[in-house]
Design a protein around this motif. Sequence first.
Motif, PDB file in Angstrom:
ATOM      1  N   GLU A   1       0.913  -1.186  -0.013  1.00  0.00           N
ATOM      2  CA  GLU A   1      -0.044   0.130   0.070  1.00  0.00           C
ATOM      3  C   GLU A   1       0.902   1.175  -0.093  1.00  0.00           C
ATOM      4  OE1 GLU A   1      -3.975  -1.641   2.454  1.00  0.00           O
ATOM      5  OE2 GLU A   1      -2.162  -0.976   3.500  1.00  0.00           O
ATOM      6  N   LEU A   2       1.930   0.928   0.767  1.00  0.00           N
ATOM      7  CA  LEU A   2       2.848   2.302   0.815  1.00  0.00           C
ATOM      8  C   LEU A   2       3.383   2.725  -0.445  1.00  0.00           C
ATOM      9  CD1 LEU A   2       5.019   1.943   4.031  1.00  0.00           C
ATOM     10  CD2 LEU A   2       3.322   3.649   3.414  1.00  0.00           C
ATOM     11  N   LEU A   3       3.661   1.701  -1.546  1.00  0.00           N
ATOM     12  CA  LEU A   3       4.157   1.855  -2.773  1.00  0.00           C
ATOM     13  C   LEU A   3       3.021   2.576  -3.557  1.00  0.00           C
ATOM     14  CD1 LEU A   3       5.679  -1.336  -4.064  1.00  0.00           C
ATOM     15  CD2 LEU A   3       6.860   0.714  -3.485  1.00  0.00           C
ATOM     16  N   LEU A   4       1.533   2.152  -3.314  1.00  0.00           N
ATOM     17  CA  LEU A   4       0.748   3.000  -3.990  1.00  0.00           C
ATOM     18  C   LEU A   4       0.711   4.570  -3.525  1.00  0.00           C
ATOM     19  CD1 LEU A   4      -2.160   0.138  -4.368  1.00  0.00           C
ATOM     20  CD2 LEU A   4      -0.274   0.780  -5.959  1.00  0.00           C
ATOM     21  N   MET A   5       0.800   4.543  -2.144  1.00  0.00           N
ATOM     22  CA  MET A   5       0.703   5.841  -1.926  1.00  0.00           C
ATOM     23  C   MET A   5       1.887   6.824  -2.235  1.00  0.00           C
ATOM     24  SD  MET A   5      -0.021   5.091   2.364  1.00  0.00           S
ATOM     25  CE  MET A   5      -1.502   4.163   2.621  1.00  0.00           C
ATOM     26  N   GLY A   6       2.873   6.082  -2.306  1.00  0.00           N
ATOM     27  CA  GLY A   6       4.142   6.651  -2.888  1.00  0.00           C
ATOM     28  C   GLY A   6       4.036   7.413  -4.465  1.00  0.00           C
ATOM     29  N   ILE A   7       3.398   6.528  -5.380  1.00  0.00           N
ATOM     30  CA  ILE A   7       3.135   7.046  -6.768  1.00  0.00           C
ATOM     31  C   ILE A   7       2.198   8.135  -6.746  1.00  0.00           C
ATOM     32  CG2 ILE A   7       1.453   5.359  -7.439  1.00  0.00           C
ATOM     33  CD1 ILE A   7       2.776   5.149 -10.049  1.00  0.00           C
ATOM     34  N   ALA A   8       1.169   7.998  -5.742  1.00  0.00           N
ATOM     35  CA  ALA A   8       0.015   9.093  -5.485  1.00  0.00           C
ATOM     36  C   ALA A   8       0.859  10.335  -5.142  1.00  0.00           C
ATOM     37  CB  ALA A   8      -0.941   8.799  -4.773  1.00  0.00           C
TER      38      ALA A   8
ATOM     39  N   TYR B   1       8.494  12.523 -14.959  1.00  0.00           N
ATOM     40  CA  TYR B   1       9.249  13.317 -13.644  1.00  0.00           C
ATOM     41  C   TYR B   1       9.050  12.401 -12.614  1.00  0.00           C
ATOM     42  CZ  TYR B   1       9.367  17.477 -16.457  1.00  0.00           C
ATOM     43  OH  TYR B   1       9.553  18.402 -17.615  1.00  0.00           O
ATOM     44  N   CYS B   2       8.192  11.732 -12.151  1.00  0.00           N
ATOM     45  CA  CYS B   2       7.925  11.047 -11.071  1.00  0.00           C
ATOM     46  C   CYS B   2       8.649   9.843 -10.931  1.00  0.00           C
ATOM     47  CB  CYS B   2       6.355  10.713 -10.905  1.00  0.00           C
ATOM     48  SG  CYS B   2       5.899   9.651  -9.663  1.00  0.00           S
TER      49      CYS B   2
ATOM     50  N   ALA C   1      -0.140  17.810 -17.575  1.00  0.00           N
ATOM     51  CA  ALA C   1       0.243  17.776 -16.507  1.00  0.00           C
ATOM     52  C   ALA C   1       0.634  16.279 -15.969  1.00  0.00           C
ATOM     53  CB  ALA C   1      -0.033  18.595 -15.337  1.00  0.00           C
ATOM     54  N   ALA C   2      -0.395  15.501 -15.838  1.00  0.00           N
ATOM     55  CA  ALA C   2      -0.394  14.114 -15.609  1.00  0.00           C
ATOM     56  C   ALA C   2       0.556  13.297 -16.571  1.00  0.00           C
ATOM     57  CB  ALA C   2      -1.833  13.465 -15.866  1.00  0.00           C
ATOM     58  N   ALA C   3       0.610  13.614 -17.773  1.00  0.00           N
ATOM     59  CA  ALA C   3       1.185  12.905 -18.685  1.00  0.00           C
ATOM     60  C   ALA C   3       2.887  13.080 -18.492  1.00  0.00           C
ATOM     61  CB  ALA C   3       1.139  13.063 -20.236  1.00  0.00           C
ATOM     62  N   LEU C   4       3.184  14.314 -18.168  1.00  0.00           N
ATOM     63  CA  LEU C   4       4.428  14.707 -17.849  1.00  0.00           C
ATOM     64  C   LEU C   4       4.871  13.956 -16.460  1.00  0.00           C
ATOM     65  CD1 LEU C   4       4.547  18.519 -18.738  1.00  0.00           C
ATOM     66  CD2 LEU C   4       6.035  16.732 -19.629  1.00  0.00           C
ATOM     67  N   SER C   5       3.942  13.878 -15.435  1.00  0.00           N
ATOM     68  CA  SER C   5       4.506  13.257 -14.190  1.00  0.00           C
ATOM     69  C   SER C   5       4.694  11.907 -14.760  1.00  0.00           C
ATOM     70  CB  SER C   5       3.218  13.731 -13.324  1.00  0.00           C
ATOM     71  OG  SER C   5       3.588  12.781 -12.066  1.00  0.00           O
TER      72      SER C   5
ATOM     73  N   GLY D   1       1.288  13.314  -7.331  1.00  0.00           N
ATOM     74  CA  GLY D   1       0.562  14.667  -7.026  1.00  0.00           C
ATOM     75  C   GLY D   1       1.473  15.992  -6.718  1.00  0.00           C
ATOM     76  N   ILE D   2       2.629  15.644  -6.286  1.00  0.00           N
ATOM     77  CA  ILE D   2       3.537  16.901  -6.266  1.00  0.00           C
ATOM     78  C   ILE D   2       3.762  17.670  -7.562  1.00  0.00           C
ATOM     79  CG2 ILE D   2       5.908  17.311  -5.696  1.00  0.00           C
ATOM     80  CD1 ILE D   2       5.712  15.568  -3.150  1.00  0.00           C
ATOM     81  N   ASP D   3       3.954  16.358  -8.555  1.00  0.00           N
ATOM     82  CA  ASP D   3       4.636  17.083 -10.034  1.00  0.00           C
ATOM     83  C   ASP D   3       3.285  17.628 -10.459  1.00  0.00           C
ATOM     84  OD1 ASP D   3       7.021  15.500  -9.696  1.00  0.00           O
ATOM     85  OD2 ASP D   3       6.045  13.597 -10.876  1.00  0.00           O
ATOM     86  N   ILE D   4       2.158  17.217 -10.680  1.00  0.00           N
ATOM     87  CA  ILE D   4       1.008  17.826 -11.273  1.00  0.00           C
ATOM     88  C   ILE D   4       0.764  19.175 -10.427  1.00  0.00           C
ATOM     89  CG2 ILE D   4      -1.589  17.663 -11.470  1.00  0.00           C
ATOM     90  CD1 ILE D   4      -1.034  14.498 -11.677  1.00  0.00           C
ATOM     91  N   VAL D   5       0.990  19.228  -9.160  1.00  0.00           N
ATOM     92  CA  VAL D   5       0.544  20.478  -8.534  1.00  0.00           C
ATOM     93  C   VAL D   5       1.651  21.298  -8.885  1.00  0.00           C
ATOM     94  CG1 VAL D   5       0.675  21.670  -6.226  1.00  0.00           C
ATOM     95  CG2 VAL D   5      -0.758  19.861  -6.748  1.00  0.00           C
TER      96      VAL D   5
END
Length: 141
Positions: A41-48, A116-117, A108-112, A52-56
Amino acid sequence: MKIQLKRLNDNYHFETVNERGNVIHLDNKSEPNPQGASPMELLLMGIAGCSGIDIVMILKKQQLEIKDLRMDVEGFRKDDGTVPNTFTRIHVKVYLEGDIPANKAQRAAALSFEKYCSVAMMLEKAAEITYDVTVNGKPVE
């Protein structure tokens, strides 16, 4: 980058602390009353969090107003009893609210997810990562 892990009970409840003192609890999700997130679950939290940081950041650089950002992340694992039972696919649903043009939100989502992510870049070596974007309740095509 370093973290510390400490066992908190006689089973699988752990506390992790990063160098800034932030605490995350982990536990075995098959326990009757887990006291923290599972490592997967932490892996999924990590990708979110990473995305999220990238998109913002990307949308703020374009001086766009973000009223809300939410994500639903689902990881799909092999269901054949093999070990390790890794993710084969991860799907992220990005929900944005605000004065954000659909094409800029999608970009923005595509770039992340595609550039970038760091978490997505690591996980894509093991699992297919897909995403979709919804802005102000309308899916972006």
